[in-house]
Design an enzyme around this catalytic site. Structure first.
Site, PDB file in Angstrom:
ATOM      1  N   ASN A  36     -14.063  -2.120   0.634  1.00  0.00           N
ATOM      2  CA  ASN A  36     -13.388  -2.132   1.943  1.00  0.00           C
ATOM      3  C   ASN A  36     -14.426  -2.090   3.056  1.00  0.00           C
ATOM      4  O   ASN A  36     -15.471  -1.427   2.938  1.00  0.00           O
ATOM      5  CB  ASN A  36     -12.321  -1.038   2.083  1.00  0.00           C
ATOM      6  CG  ASN A  36     -12.809   0.382   1.875  1.00  0.00           C
ATOM      7  OD1 ASN A  36     -13.715   0.626   1.084  1.00  0.00           O
ATOM      8  ND2 ASN A  36     -12.221   1.321   2.576  1.00  0.00           N
ATOM      9  N   GLU A  38     -14.455  -1.531   7.141  1.00  0.00           N
ATOM     10  CA  GLU A  38     -13.665  -1.146   8.310  1.00  0.00           C
ATOM     11  C   GLU A  38     -14.323  -1.635   9.596  1.00  0.00           C
ATOM     12  O   GLU A  38     -15.465  -2.126   9.586  1.00  0.00           O
ATOM     13  CB  GLU A  38     -13.476   0.377   8.310  1.00  0.00           C
ATOM     14  CG  GLU A  38     -12.698   0.812   7.069  1.00  0.00           C
ATOM     15  CD  GLU A  38     -12.341   2.278   7.037  1.00  0.00           C
ATOM     16  OE1 GLU A  38     -12.921   3.086   7.797  1.00  0.00           O
ATOM     17  OE2 GLU A  38     -11.453   2.626   6.235  1.00  0.00           O
ATOM     18  N   CYS A  47      -9.343  -4.457   3.203  1.00  0.00           N
ATOM     19  CA  CYS A  47      -9.318  -3.723   1.929  1.00  0.00           C
ATOM     20  C   CYS A  47     -10.295  -4.332   0.922  1.00  0.00           C
ATOM     21  O   CYS A  47     -10.619  -5.527   0.982  1.00  0.00           O
ATOM     22  CB  CYS A  47      -7.930  -3.787   1.303  1.00  0.00           C
ATOM     23  SG  CYS A  47      -6.645  -2.915   2.198  1.00  0.00           S
ATOM     24  N   GLU A  49      -9.732  -5.024  -2.226  1.00  0.00           N
ATOM     25  CA  GLU A  49      -9.127  -6.050  -3.087  1.00  0.00           C
ATOM     26  C   GLU A  49      -9.153  -7.416  -2.415  1.00  0.00           C
ATOM     27  O   GLU A  49      -9.465  -8.430  -3.038  1.00  0.00           O
ATOM     28  CB  GLU A  49      -7.685  -5.672  -3.433  1.00  0.00           C
ATOM     29  CG  GLU A  49      -7.562  -4.409  -4.279  1.00  0.00           C
ATOM     30  CD  GLU A  49      -7.437  -3.137  -3.440  1.00  0.00           C
ATOM     31  OE1 GLU A  49      -7.954  -3.103  -2.301  1.00  0.00           O
ATOM     32  OE2 GLU A  49      -6.821  -2.173  -3.933  1.00  0.00           O
ATOM     33  N   CYS A  80      -2.528  -1.992  -1.791  1.00  0.00           N
ATOM     34  CA  CYS A  80      -1.495  -2.000  -0.745  1.00  0.00           C
ATOM     35  C   CYS A  80      -0.670  -3.288  -0.861  1.00  0.00           C
ATOM     36  O   CYS A  80      -1.037  -4.233  -1.572  1.00  0.00           O
ATOM     37  CB  CYS A  80      -2.137  -1.879   0.643  1.00  0.00           C
ATOM     38  SG  CYS A  80      -2.860  -3.419   1.253  1.00  0.00           S
ATOM     39  N   CYS A  83      -2.459  -6.610  -0.155  1.00  0.00           N
ATOM     40  CA  CYS A  83      -3.376  -6.994  -1.237  1.00  0.00           C
ATOM     41  C   CYS A  83      -2.610  -7.502  -2.454  1.00  0.00           C
ATOM     42  O   CYS A  83      -3.042  -8.450  -3.114  1.00  0.00           O
ATOM     43  CB  CYS A  83      -4.276  -5.829  -1.621  1.00  0.00           C
ATOM     44  SG  CYS A  83      -5.499  -5.478  -0.350  1.00  0.00           S
TER      45      CYS A  83
HETATM   46  N1  THU Z   1      -7.856   0.380   1.239  1.00  0.00           N
HETATM   47  C1  THU Z   1      -8.339  -0.477   0.292  1.00  0.00           C
HETATM   48  O1  THU Z   1      -9.481  -0.927   0.369  1.00  0.00           O
HETATM   49  N2  THU Z   1      -7.528  -0.799  -0.734  1.00  0.00           N
HETATM   50  C2  THU Z   1      -6.273  -0.322  -0.913  1.00  0.00           C
HETATM   51  O2  THU Z   1      -5.605  -0.726  -1.858  1.00  0.00           O
HETATM   52  C3  THU Z   1      -5.726   0.667   0.016  1.00  0.00           C
HETATM   53  C4  THU Z   1      -6.526   0.930   1.224  1.00  0.00           C
HETATM   54  C5  THU Z   1      -8.738   0.750   2.345  1.00  0.00           C
HETATM   55  C6  THU Z   1      -8.346   0.232   3.688  1.00  0.00           C
HETATM   56  C7  THU Z   1      -8.991   1.242   4.602  1.00  0.00           C
HETATM   57  O3  THU Z   1     -10.356   0.873   4.795  1.00  0.00           O
HETATM   58  C8  THU Z   1      -8.965   2.540   3.810  1.00  0.00           C
HETATM   59  O4  THU Z   1      -8.771   2.145   2.456  1.00  0.00           O
HETATM   60  C9  THU Z   1      -7.865   3.502   4.222  1.00  0.00           C
HETATM   61  O5  THU Z   1      -6.636   2.884   4.256  1.00  0.00           O
END
Ligand code: THU
Length: 124
Positions: A36, A38, A47, A49, A80, A83
């Protein structure tokens, strides 16, 4: 899963501090990881994935058979909704394996995580 854990170590998540790594297995045997990433404009964060899927597709992969997910919280977590939809495009038969930082591992079929999915077949 080893690749997913390594990707988790490369996550850029200074805002949520929730570190996630994913590693996709393509039908030709290639493994493509993603983390991930940000952004200070929070909504633009990506994310693990989807980072991995876009990377895999950019490398020419079109059939994905499995994804390993390693998140920084104790228990396994599942991709999520956004994804799940993006994974579906290249892997409706995909197996999703998730491992928590505590080491417990669980497995699901993507089709069970995203029932009645909308996909390429609907546009055919
Ligand atoms: N996140 C992911 O990378 N994958 C997921 O399946 C759920 C959430 C990340 C997005 C964000 O950077 C952090 O986790 C918190 O939501």
């Amino acid at each position: 899963m080893a690749e997913a854990r390594a990707a988790r170590d490369r996550a850029y998540a200074p805002y949520s501090r929730f570190h996630v790594g994913a590693a996709l297995l393509a039908d030709d045997g290639r493994i493509m990881p993603g983390a991930n990433v940000e952004n200070a404009s929070y909504g633009l964060s990506m994310c693990a994935e989807r980072t991995a899927v876009f990377r895999a597709a950019s490398e020419g992969a079109r059939r994905l058979v499995a994804v390993a997910v390693a998140a920084s919280n104790e228990e396994p977590t599942w991709p999520c909704g956004a994804c799940r939809q993006v994974l579906w495009e290249f892997g409706p038969d995909m197996i999703v394996v998730s491992e928590g930082a505590g080491g417990r591992r669980e497995e699901r079929r993507l089709a069970d995580l995203l029932p009645d999915a909308f996909g390429p077949a609907d546009l055919a």
